[in-house]
Design a protein around this motif. Structure first.
Motif, short mmCIF file in Angstrom:
data_model
loop_
_atom_site.label_atom_id
_atom_site.label_comp_id
_atom_site.label_asym_id
_atom_site.label_seq_id
_atom_site.Cartn_x
_atom_site.Cartn_y
_atom_site.Cartn_z
N THR A 139 0.92 -1.39 0.27
CA THR A 139 0.15 -0.44 0.22
C THR A 139 0.92 1.16 -0.07
OG1 THR A 139 -2.10 -1.23 1.35
CG2 THR A 139 -1.97 1.63 1.40
N ALA A 140 1.81 1.03 0.61
CA ALA A 140 3.09 2.34 0.45
C ALA A 140 2.54 2.95 -0.33
CB ALA A 140 3.98 2.45 2.16
N VAL A 141 4.57 1.75 -1.10
CA VAL A 141 4.58 1.91 -2.22
C VAL A 141 4.27 2.17 -3.60
CG1 VAL A 141 5.05 0.23 -3.81
CG2 VAL A 141 6.00 -0.32 -2.37
N ALA A 142 3.02 1.36 -3.76
CA ALA A 142 1.47 2.34 -4.66
C ALA A 142 1.16 3.45 -3.81
CB ALA A 142 0.16 0.96 -4.62
N GLU A 143 0.27 3.71 -3.03
CA GLU A 143 0.28 5.33 -2.54
C GLU A 143 1.16 6.06 -3.50
OE1 GLU A 143 -1.81 7.69 -1.49
OE2 GLU A 143 -2.25 6.48 -1.57
N ASN A 160 0.85 11.99 -9.58
CA ASN A 160 0.62 12.91 -9.60
C ASN A 160 1.16 14.30 -9.93
OD1 ASN A 160 -1.95 11.53 -9.69
ND2 ASN A 160 -2.19 11.73 -7.61
N ARG A 161 2.05 14.08 -9.02
CA ARG A 161 2.86 15.78 -8.49
C ARG A 161 3.96 15.98 -10.43
NH1 ARG A 161 6.99 14.28 -3.82
NH2 ARG A 161 5.53 14.73 -2.74
N ALA A 162 4.05 14.56 -10.77
CA ALA A 162 4.94 14.50 -11.90
C ALA A 162 4.13 15.10 -12.84
CB ALA A 162 5.31 12.90 -12.66
N LYS A 209 3.57 5.72 -4.85
CA LYS A 209 3.62 5.55 -6.19
C LYS A 209 2.73 6.65 -6.97
CE LYS A 209 4.23 2.72 -10.93
NZ LYS A 209 3.95 1.27 -11.28
N ARG A 210 1.60 7.02 -6.63
CA ARG A 210 0.64 7.54 -6.99
C ARG A 210 1.13 8.80 -7.25
NH1 ARG A 210 -3.11 10.08 -5.79
NH2 ARG A 210 -3.12 9.17 -3.66
#
Length: 192
Positions: A127-131, A138-140, A133-134
């Motif tokens: 969950t931490a890795v996926a969040e 979004n920042r990119a 990454k999301r």
């Protein structure tokens, strides 16, 4: 405080406790302790931890209740190959946004099994890795949108400037034609 381990202790010391010593940084001399697997520097005034990644066997680091403020202050921890247990609770870094703090560390240190004395589950790590990454995506995307908006703004400025230059040139031409016509009429009037 100065650490001056003997040759024998450098090769055999596996854990070191430096709690409550008013340390402001992790001593560079720790790099000599190649067999160190556990470091406890709780309850000091440490603001950053550089070069801990130079300790190949380090598995447990306890840095609770210090003065660490950002992930950049402990970036060397992200490169400690076998780090399984980490405690940074009680630092300003951990008290800001506890969810982002935990998520950030679990994403950056994939080998962790315990964080702040709490077990890390595989589901929590995923969950931490996926969040993260999301969030990064979004920042990119926001950065791309900002860059596109800036490019559009610059193009608009260029277009406006080009129009102004063309308009000025046209007006100058019209003024020159009008002056030419006036001069020609003045000559004709003088000739009569």
């Amino acid at each position: 405080m100065q650490l001056q381990p003997t040759r024998r202790s450098r090769s055999s010391l596996t854990w070191l406790r430096l709690t409550r010593n008013k340390l402001e940084f992790v001593p560079a001399e720790l790099g000599q302790l190649q067999s160190l697997t556990e470091l406890n520097v709780r309850r000091n005034q440490i603001e950053n931890a550089f070069e801990l990644d130079r300790l190949p066997g380090l598995q447990r680091i306890f840095m609770s209740n210090n003065a660490v403020r950002t992930f950049a202050d402990v970036e060397s921890l992200f490169h400690v190959r076998y780090l399984m247990e980490l405690s940074l609770d009680g630092n300003p870094l951990a008290s800001g946004d506890p969810v982002a703090y935990r998520r950030g560390l679990l994403d950056r240190i994939r080998s962790l099994r315990h964080l702040d004395l709490k077990r890390v589950t595989d589901g929590e790590r995923r969950t931490a890795v996926a969040e993260n990454k999301r969030i990064e995506e979004n920042r990119a995307a926001e950065q791309r949108e900002a860059a596109a908006a800036e490019e559009k703004r610059i193009e608009g400025e260029k277009r406006t400037k080009a129009i102004e230059v063309a308009e000025r040139s046209w007006l100058e031409e019209q003024e020159a034609k009008a002056a030419s016509v006036q001069l020609a009429e003045a000559r004709r009037t003088d000739a009569l």
